[in-house]
Design a protein around this motif. Sequence first.
Motif, short mmCIF file in Angstrom:
data_model
loop_
_atom_site.label_atom_id
_atom_site.label_comp_id
_atom_site.label_asym_id
_atom_site.label_seq_id
_atom_site.Cartn_x
_atom_site.Cartn_y
_atom_site.Cartn_z
N THR A 34 15.07 55.43 -41.58
CA THR A 34 16.21 56.15 -40.46
C THR A 34 17.06 56.86 -41.43
O THR A 34 17.57 57.88 -40.96
N LEU A 35 17.18 56.75 -42.60
CA LEU A 35 18.28 57.67 -43.44
C LEU A 35 17.55 58.83 -43.72
O LEU A 35 18.23 59.84 -43.69
N VAL A 36 15.96 58.93 -44.05
CA VAL A 36 15.42 59.84 -44.07
C VAL A 36 15.46 60.99 -42.88
O VAL A 36 15.79 62.17 -42.76
N LYS A 37 15.26 60.14 -41.57
CA LYS A 37 15.23 61.10 -40.36
C LYS A 37 16.70 61.64 -40.11
O LYS A 37 16.97 62.82 -39.87
N THR A 38 17.75 60.84 -40.64
CA THR A 38 19.10 61.43 -40.20
C THR A 38 19.27 62.43 -41.20
O THR A 38 19.80 63.63 -40.84
N ALA A 39 19.03 62.36 -42.48
CA ALA A 39 19.15 63.34 -43.67
C ALA A 39 18.36 64.69 -43.14
O ALA A 39 19.10 65.60 -43.49
N SER A 40 17.20 64.31 -42.63
CA SER A 40 16.53 65.65 -42.46
C SER A 40 17.07 66.44 -41.25
O SER A 40 17.02 67.49 -41.10
N GLU A 41 17.67 65.53 -40.27
CA GLU A 41 18.21 66.46 -39.26
C GLU A 41 19.42 67.07 -39.59
O GLU A 41 19.80 68.19 -39.16
N VAL A 42 20.31 66.46 -40.36
CA VAL A 42 21.31 67.36 -41.17
C VAL A 42 21.01 68.68 -41.86
O VAL A 42 21.69 69.71 -41.73
N GLU A 81 22.81 68.00 -54.88
CA GLU A 81 23.81 67.56 -54.01
C GLU A 81 23.07 66.71 -52.93
O GLU A 81 22.11 66.95 -52.53
N PRO A 82 23.71 65.66 -52.68
CA PRO A 82 23.08 64.75 -51.52
C PRO A 82 23.03 65.43 -50.05
O PRO A 82 24.05 66.37 -49.79
N ALA A 83 22.21 65.44 -49.43
CA ALA A 83 22.03 65.84 -47.94
C ALA A 83 22.98 64.98 -47.23
O ALA A 83 23.34 65.73 -45.99
N LEU A 84 23.20 63.86 -47.42
CA LEU A 84 23.68 62.95 -46.43
C LEU A 84 24.58 61.92 -47.53
O LEU A 84 23.88 61.36 -48.28
N VAL A 85 25.78 61.67 -47.02
CA VAL A 85 26.45 60.64 -47.59
C VAL A 85 27.19 59.70 -46.49
O VAL A 85 27.93 60.54 -45.64
N GLY A 86 26.95 58.39 -46.44
CA GLY A 86 27.57 57.80 -45.23
C GLY A 86 28.01 56.29 -45.62
O GLY A 86 27.55 55.87 -46.81
N PRO A 87 28.55 55.46 -44.73
CA PRO A 87 29.02 54.20 -45.14
C PRO A 87 27.65 53.26 -44.99
O PRO A 87 26.49 53.61 -44.54
N ALA A 102 24.08 57.31 -50.53
CA ALA A 102 23.60 59.09 -50.51
C ALA A 102 22.16 59.21 -50.53
O ALA A 102 21.45 58.52 -51.18
N MET A 103 21.74 60.22 -49.72
CA MET A 103 20.51 60.64 -49.48
C MET A 103 20.31 61.93 -50.25
O MET A 103 20.89 62.85 -49.97
N TYR A 104 19.21 62.11 -51.10
CA TYR A 104 18.80 63.20 -51.90
C TYR A 104 17.34 63.69 -51.68
O TYR A 104 16.57 62.96 -51.58
N LYS A 105 17.25 64.95 -51.42
CA LYS A 105 15.95 65.49 -51.13
C LYS A 105 15.54 65.89 -52.42
O LYS A 105 16.50 66.34 -53.50
N ASP A 106 14.44 65.51 -53.04
CA ASP A 106 13.63 65.81 -54.29
C ASP A 106 14.25 67.16 -54.73
O ASP A 106 13.99 67.97 -54.02
N GLY A 107 14.61 67.51 -56.09
CA GLY A 107 14.82 68.66 -56.40
C GLY A 107 16.42 69.24 -56.08
O GLY A 107 16.83 70.22 -56.54
N GLU A 108 17.06 68.43 -55.17
CA GLU A 108 18.41 69.07 -54.80
C GLU A 108 19.59 68.34 -55.71
O GLU A 108 19.27 67.10 -55.80
#
Length: 171
Positions: A83-91, A57-63, A49-55
């Motif tokens: 790589t996860l930060v780049k993907t979550a930022s794109e989402v 809910e996760p920006a991205l959850v993946g396998p 799970a990728m979280y942006k600080d202050g949020e």
Amino acid sequence: MTESVSLSHLPDESTVDDAELGQTARLWRQDGWTAQVIKNEDDEGWAVAMYKDGEAEPALVGPWTMGRDKKNPKPLDGTAFRTLVKTASEVLRRHEQHLQAMLHKRIDVPTAGGTVTVLLDIVPDDDDPHARLSALDEAGAALADVRVAPNFKLSADTAAAWIADDFNPPR
């Protein structure tokens, strides 16, 4: 995967020194992001799970990849985290673009006096949801601005009808 993951069990950064906030095999915090490897309750695997600080809910959850022992997750590392930060930022960027497209519409209507640009800006206010319907001439000067229902459907036909009705508020 859309499961909700909470970071409430993580230490509060204000009560932990920097050494304790460093990267671990299952938790990585850096540059305003937190990656947390979690057990996937839906199967026997792992997820991240990728979280942006202050949020909340996760920006991205993946396998997440299994480790060599096929029981534990592969540890997080700097390359995977970037790589996860780049993907979550794109989402997040795509979500913002979608929201922008849903709340702001534009139609150019050719008229005898030139092209009129008709804009619909939806205001998703919890207490007073509404939309603003406005028109601009070719030079960008305002021709009209009226309040309409938030569910007003802007189309070439409704825009042309509004212009033909001398910009009176649509019914």
